[in-house]
Design an enzyme around this catalytic site. Sequence first.
Site, mmCIF file in Angstrom:
data_model
loop_
_atom_site.group_PDB
_atom_site.id
_atom_site.type_symbol
_atom_site.label_atom_id
_atom_site.label_comp_id
_atom_site.label_asym_id
_atom_site.label_seq_id
_atom_site.Cartn_x
_atom_site.Cartn_y
_atom_site.Cartn_z
ATOM 1 N N ASP A 327 0.829 -1.196 0.000
ATOM 2 C CA ASP A 327 0.000 0.000 0.000
ATOM 3 C C ASP A 327 0.874 1.259 0.000
ATOM 4 O O ASP A 327 1.959 1.282 0.580
ATOM 5 C CB ASP A 327 -0.894 0.007 1.241
ATOM 6 C CG ASP A 327 -1.756 1.245 1.311
ATOM 7 O OD1 ASP A 327 -2.668 1.367 0.470
ATOM 8 O OD2 ASP A 327 -1.507 2.094 2.181
ATOM 9 N N GLU A 381 0.776 -0.681 -5.250
ATOM 10 C CA GLU A 381 -0.280 0.320 -5.394
ATOM 11 C C GLU A 381 0.436 1.657 -5.582
ATOM 12 O O GLU A 381 0.938 2.243 -4.629
ATOM 13 C CB GLU A 381 -1.171 0.330 -4.151
ATOM 14 C CG GLU A 381 -2.404 1.202 -4.304
ATOM 15 C CD GLU A 381 -2.490 2.335 -3.299
ATOM 16 O OE1 GLU A 381 -3.534 3.003 -3.258
ATOM 17 O OE2 GLU A 381 -1.512 2.585 -2.565
#
Length: 668
Positions: A327, A381
């Site tokens: 993330d 991401e």
Amino acid sequence: MLDIVKNDPWLEPFSRSIEDRNNYFLKKEKELTQNGKIRLSDFATGYLYFGLHKTTDGWVFREWAPNATEIFLIGTFNNWQRMEPYRLRSIEKGVWEVKIPPEHIRHQDLYKLLVSWEGGSGERIPAWCRRVVQDAQTHIFSAQVWEPATPYTFRITNFKPDTSPLLIYECHVGMATAEEKVGTYNEFRENVLPRIKNSGYNAIQLMAIQEHPYYGSFGYHVSNFFAPTSRFGTPDELRQLIDAAHEMGIAVIMDIVHSHVVKNELEGIARFDGSYDLYFPSNPNRRNHPAWDSLCFDYGKNEVLHFLLSNCKYWMEEYRFDGFRFDGVTSMLYYSHGLEESFTRYDDYYNNRQDLDAICYLTLANKLIHEVNPTAITIAEEVSGMPGLGLDIKSGGYGFDYRMAMNIPDFWIKTIKERKDEEWHPSAIWWETTNRRADEKTISYVESHDQALVGDKTIIFRLIDADMYWFMSKLMSSSFRVDRGMALHKMIRLVTATTINGGYLNFMGNEFGHPEWIDFPREGNNWSHKYARRQWQLADDKNLKYHYLGDFDKAMINLIKSVPDFQTTTITKIWDKDDDNVLAYMRERLLFVFNFHPEKSFNDYGMLVPEGEYSIVLNTDNFRFGGFGLNNDTVHHFTHHDPLYAKDGKGWIKIYLPARSAFVLKKI
């Protein structure tokens, strides 16, 4: 010259910067592996040394806290008091240790550290602890001993993910229940995994696994990096869930957060030993994340690398996770965290505003993960488009297997919000769904959890809006919004999923058009779970139209899986015409045809394709998917011979194209 530059001549002016980054990684790898005497995997074993461990002659606890002057282990076993037998002693390089007789600590005891430093002291949860629980009455978090008499034994130990292609079902265990509560690992295993298996997905991506003090953070403000959240159940129940997924042939990817840390001192690792820069930069401007109200790691410290790399290996070894979706990678790559930067030129990636230590860590993490498990999956991401992120390390890349195609959901939202139906131009759709670096694999998606959070709307709700509450029943007349929305929802997913070069992702419930955004319990909604759940009953009720969308999704996924290594097959654009809103392309023997026009249907619409016979294998307008059945799917289509194109083996296929519909034909 590295392959990344050979593959992209536009990178040649920056070849020196790219080589410097690669050399920086190689130098750090040599340092951590003692010039190659050990492997990265041998270095990343901190979880076996630090924390609380049961040994043959008792218990041993170790912690890194160089600024501490005194540390005591306190807990239910000593009535939370400072006691000499539980005093830690400094042994080397800021490491503290205590050994305790076996009978003094038991399974499920609660504990913390009482840490003193010059000018202060405080209770701390150990940084390497493996389980943290919250008291239901006081809401206080404490570490908990997890040492059951009979540890869980995995039934599946040699699982290999199916990545041909990777089809990810993104999940949040807590909100995966239809009831207004926090769901559990067991409920997910029993009730949701079978649905995912039946839908055809071959991977799940689990969010919010690392412990976090605030449920509404969606798991992105992590406090305890080695502790699976106890909200959903016990560590062994998580292991059982992963084991069950593997038995079904489903890979389990963890949404891992190494981009920042929650600021909480009592629950997390902030100011752990009284210092502000133990795991974080000394400069407050570098330490504090301006947008996320959190702290940023100092990736230049070997102790931090040890902590994070050990964390990666821990989840793979102890829980059998098959890989990670990292993330917030953009935030890690740039000193600006990517905020207020446009990233429109290659110069933006090589202007000395990139964090080389973070880049080095991500490369080390990918090297380690694939060293521990060669079939592991890593996904970045990342929104800036940093070149080389999804390229192998030997070629000068950072080693991720995939990167998220974050442009695609933004494109669909912008199109729905800002474009008239007549302006859904195929040329733009084709560009957005296929525009990617040729040497990097991507995960395409229409919407992840990001597009469903409170303050935003799901794609289906953007299309249908309040009519979802009134016209999704089969027992009453429909509405224009519902008919339009269902048709476009199927078409949007079909064009996104069938133009992939790596994989496809769906957030749970969106495959059947879950109607509402996600709003976690908070003060502003009276701590309600009403919108932090999934209403599976909507998809199960055959009197409602939701199942049509779910049935289509299953058929679409199965079609993709019917072609071996679908993601690697060549995509050939056959036709696009913005005036007609028509797009067509081929992969192997499959011909995909889309008519996005809101009103115009076309008779005998002609396009050049390989000569032969074609049959319809998927049709968004079929009755069984809630369509109008305007095409006869049993009719076979034959190409018309044209001497001008015969030498190329092509002929004209003429098809009836109903407005707002798409179908897939297969060459027989």
